[in-house]
Design a protein around this motif. Sequence first.
Motif, PDB file in Angstrom:
ATOM      1  N   GLU A  25      21.679   6.333   3.324  1.00 47.83           N
ATOM      2  CA  GLU A  25      22.571   5.246   3.534  1.00 47.83           C
ATOM      3  C   GLU A  25      22.073   4.631   4.803  1.00 47.83           C
ATOM      4  O   GLU A  25      22.681   4.435   5.862  1.00 47.83           O
ATOM      5  N   ILE A  26      20.664   4.390   4.583  1.00 53.89           N
ATOM      6  CA  ILE A  26      20.021   3.564   5.488  1.00 53.89           C
ATOM      7  C   ILE A  26      19.735   2.149   5.081  1.00 53.89           C
ATOM      8  O   ILE A  26      19.142   1.999   3.946  1.00 53.89           O
ATOM      9  N   GLU A  27      20.396   1.361   5.929  1.00 54.78           N
ATOM     10  CA  GLU A  27      20.137   0.035   5.548  1.00 54.78           C
ATOM     11  C   GLU A  27      18.955  -0.647   5.846  1.00 54.78           C
ATOM     12  O   GLU A  27      18.273  -0.578   6.860  1.00 54.78           O
ATOM     13  N   PHE A  28      18.447  -1.446   4.904  1.00 55.24           N
ATOM     14  CA  PHE A  28      17.157  -2.033   4.947  1.00 55.24           C
ATOM     15  C   PHE A  28      16.941  -3.250   4.197  1.00 55.24           C
ATOM     16  O   PHE A  28      17.970  -3.510   3.176  1.00 55.24           O
ATOM     17  N   ALA A  29      16.098  -4.111   4.473  1.00 55.77           N
ATOM     18  CA  ALA A  29      15.733  -5.429   3.754  1.00 55.77           C
ATOM     19  C   ALA A  29      14.580  -5.078   2.965  1.00 55.77           C
ATOM     20  O   ALA A  29      13.511  -4.445   3.232  1.00 55.77           O
ATOM     21  N   PHE A  30      14.452  -5.636   1.686  1.00 58.41           N
ATOM     22  CA  PHE A  30      13.266  -5.616   0.763  1.00 58.41           C
ATOM     23  C   PHE A  30      12.589  -6.681   0.810  1.00 58.41           C
ATOM     24  O   PHE A  30      13.271  -7.796   0.523  1.00 58.41           O
ATOM     25  N   HIS A  31      11.228  -6.629   1.102  1.00 58.02           N
ATOM     26  CA  HIS A  31      10.506  -7.927   1.185  1.00 58.02           C
ATOM     27  C   HIS A  31       9.492  -7.696  -0.096  1.00 58.02           C
ATOM     28  O   HIS A  31       8.485  -7.062   0.016  1.00 58.02           O
ATOM     29  N   ASP A  32       9.661  -8.484  -1.123  1.00 59.36           N
ATOM     30  CA  ASP A  32       9.052  -8.671  -2.158  1.00 59.36           C
ATOM     31  C   ASP A  32       7.882  -9.445  -2.091  1.00 59.36           C
ATOM     32  O   ASP A  32       7.948 -10.675  -1.931  1.00 59.36           O
ATOM     33  N   TYR A  33       6.574  -9.126  -1.967  1.00 60.99           N
ATOM     34  CA  TYR A  33       5.350  -9.910  -1.893  1.00 60.99           C
ATOM     35  C   TYR A  33       5.322 -11.090  -2.826  1.00 60.99           C
ATOM     36  O   TYR A  33       4.863 -12.285  -2.433  1.00 60.99           O
ATOM     37  N   ARG A  34       5.694 -10.848  -4.218  1.00 61.74           N
ATOM     38  CA  ARG A  34       5.436 -11.835  -5.222  1.00 61.74           C
ATOM     39  C   ARG A  34       6.689 -12.964  -4.958  1.00 61.74           C
ATOM     40  O   ARG A  34       6.277 -14.127  -5.136  1.00 61.74           O
ATOM     41  N   LYS A  35       7.917 -12.500  -4.697  1.00 65.39           N
ATOM     42  CA  LYS A  35       8.874 -13.538  -4.457  1.00 65.39           C
ATOM     43  C   LYS A  35       9.151 -14.182  -3.102  1.00 65.39           C
ATOM     44  O   LYS A  35       9.141 -15.297  -2.876  1.00 65.39           O
ATOM     45  N   ASP A  36       8.721 -13.443  -1.962  1.00 62.65           N
ATOM     46  CA  ASP A  36       8.880 -13.783  -0.545  1.00 62.65           C
ATOM     47  C   ASP A  36       7.478 -14.157  -0.185  1.00 62.65           C
ATOM     48  O   ASP A  36       7.654 -14.691   1.246  1.00 62.65           O
ATOM     49  N   GLY A  37       6.486 -13.731  -0.817  1.00 64.83           N
ATOM     50  CA  GLY A  37       5.207 -14.029  -0.216  1.00 64.83           C
ATOM     51  C   GLY A  37       4.617 -13.222   0.750  1.00 64.83           C
ATOM     52  O   GLY A  37       5.076 -12.406   1.211  1.00 64.83           O
ATOM     53  N   LEU A  38       3.487 -13.476   1.146  1.00 60.91           N
ATOM     54  CA  LEU A  38       2.597 -12.602   2.182  1.00 60.91           C
ATOM     55  C   LEU A  38       1.709 -13.753   3.014  1.00 60.91           C
ATOM     56  O   LEU A  38       1.039 -14.441   2.372  1.00 60.91           O
ATOM     57  N   THR A  39       1.880 -13.851   4.361  1.00 57.96           N
ATOM     58  CA  THR A  39       1.448 -14.742   5.394  1.00 57.96           C
ATOM     59  C   THR A  39       0.066 -13.998   5.863  1.00 57.96           C
ATOM     60  O   THR A  39       0.106 -12.804   5.818  1.00 57.96           O
ATOM     61  N   ASN A  75     -15.485  -5.335   3.921  1.00 62.96           N
ATOM     62  CA  ASN A  75     -15.111  -5.229   5.618  1.00 62.96           C
ATOM     63  C   ASN A  75     -13.964  -5.642   5.988  1.00 62.96           C
ATOM     64  O   ASN A  75     -13.154  -6.147   4.925  1.00 62.96           O
ATOM     65  N   GLU A  76     -13.423  -5.745   6.988  1.00 56.21           N
ATOM     66  CA  GLU A  76     -12.119  -6.328   7.344  1.00 56.21           C
ATOM     67  C   GLU A  76     -11.623  -7.688   6.784  1.00 56.21           C
ATOM     68  O   GLU A  76     -10.796  -7.937   6.065  1.00 56.21           O
ATOM     69  N   ALA A  77     -12.877  -8.648   7.056  1.00 56.68           N
ATOM     70  CA  ALA A  77     -12.429  -9.840   6.668  1.00 56.68           C
ATOM     71  C   ALA A  77     -12.585  -9.918   5.195  1.00 56.68           C
ATOM     72  O   ALA A  77     -11.491 -10.553   4.690  1.00 56.68           O
ATOM     73  N   THR A  78     -13.092  -9.374   4.302  1.00 56.06           N
ATOM     74  CA  THR A  78     -13.231  -9.380   2.740  1.00 56.06           C
ATOM     75  C   THR A  78     -12.137  -8.646   2.408  1.00 56.06           C
ATOM     76  O   THR A  78     -11.244  -9.301   1.559  1.00 56.06           O
ATOM     77  N   ALA A  79     -11.359  -7.680   2.941  1.00 53.84           N
ATOM     78  CA  ALA A  79     -10.430  -6.766   2.506  1.00 53.84           C
ATOM     79  C   ALA A  79      -9.142  -7.566   2.592  1.00 53.84           C
ATOM     80  O   ALA A  79      -8.277  -7.562   1.804  1.00 53.84           O
ATOM     81  N   LYS A  80      -9.112  -8.252   3.918  1.00 60.96           N
ATOM     82  CA  LYS A  80      -8.063  -9.288   4.178  1.00 60.96           C
ATOM     83  C   LYS A  80      -7.742 -10.282   3.134  1.00 60.96           C
ATOM     84  O   LYS A  80      -6.761 -10.728   2.544  1.00 60.96           O
ATOM     85  N   GLN A  81      -8.977 -10.884   2.771  1.00 62.60           N
ATOM     86  CA  GLN A  81      -8.941 -11.966   1.764  1.00 62.60           C
ATOM     87  C   GLN A  81      -8.404 -11.563   0.210  1.00 62.60           C
ATOM     88  O   GLN A  81      -7.697 -12.129  -0.345  1.00 62.60           O
ATOM     89  N   TYR A  82      -9.013 -10.340   0.079  1.00 63.31           N
ATOM     90  CA  TYR A  82      -8.466  -9.674  -1.375  1.00 63.31           C
ATOM     91  C   TYR A  82      -7.203  -9.488  -1.494  1.00 63.31           C
ATOM     92  O   TYR A  82      -6.483  -9.668  -2.250  1.00 63.31           O
ATOM     93  N   MET A  83      -6.528  -8.927  -0.442  1.00 65.47           N
ATOM     94  CA  MET A  83      -5.176  -8.619  -0.168  1.00 65.47           C
ATOM     95  C   MET A  83      -4.340  -9.800  -0.016  1.00 65.47           C
ATOM     96  O   MET A  83      -3.166  -9.791  -0.749  1.00 65.47           O
ATOM     97  N   LEU A  84      -4.708 -10.983   0.508  1.00 64.21           N
ATOM     98  CA  LEU A  84      -3.882 -12.281   0.515  1.00 64.21           C
ATOM     99  C   LEU A  84      -3.860 -12.670  -0.896  1.00 64.21           C
ATOM    100  O   LEU A  84      -2.803 -13.238  -1.159  1.00 64.21           O
ATOM    101  N   GLU A  85      -5.072 -12.681  -1.510  1.00 67.79           N
ATOM    102  CA  GLU A  85      -5.177 -13.345  -2.974  1.00 67.79           C
ATOM    103  C   GLU A  85      -4.275 -12.275  -4.156  1.00 67.79           C
ATOM    104  O   GLU A  85      -3.628 -12.973  -4.871  1.00 67.79           O
ATOM    105  N   SER A  86      -4.210 -11.097  -3.719  1.00 69.63           N
ATOM    106  CA  SER A  86      -3.527 -10.094  -4.545  1.00 69.63           C
ATOM    107  C   SER A  86      -2.737  -9.120  -3.490  1.00 69.63           C
ATOM    108  O   SER A  86      -3.289  -7.781  -3.450  1.00 69.63           O
ATOM    109  N   PRO A  87      -1.562  -9.274  -3.339  1.00 69.49           N
ATOM    110  CA  PRO A  87      -0.924  -8.569  -2.755  1.00 69.49           C
ATOM    111  C   PRO A  87      -0.750  -7.146  -3.318  1.00 69.49           C
ATOM    112  O   PRO A  87      -0.403  -6.142  -2.469  1.00 69.49           O
TER     113      PRO A  87
END
Length: 115
Positions: A25-39, A75-87
Amino acid sequence: MSIVLYGIPNCDTIKKAKKFLQQNEIEFAFHDYRKDGLTPQMLDAFVEQLGWEAVLNKRGTTFRALSDEQKQNLNEATAKQYMLESPAMIKRPILDVDSTLHVGFKADQYQEIFK
């Protein structure tokens, strides 16, 4: 208390985390990367608090589809790029409890967070 669960709905680990939260019974919001996006700002906040290596899901099919060269030059930069392209490349779930982030799901870990 502000709780947000980040992920994609068809992920088994997300389903387990949601079930745990609902059963307790823990209230939470769900953030769907596909619907709600990833900035880029969201990803930066995840990486800043957890580290890019903890946020990157190396066991998923999306990561395994990268070429050997892409994996070796990671590295951090390429990993972030891949994660933004494919959450889907972000380890799931990421749980935000009052701006403190937790990655992954284990029932005893969640028990500890919400005791």
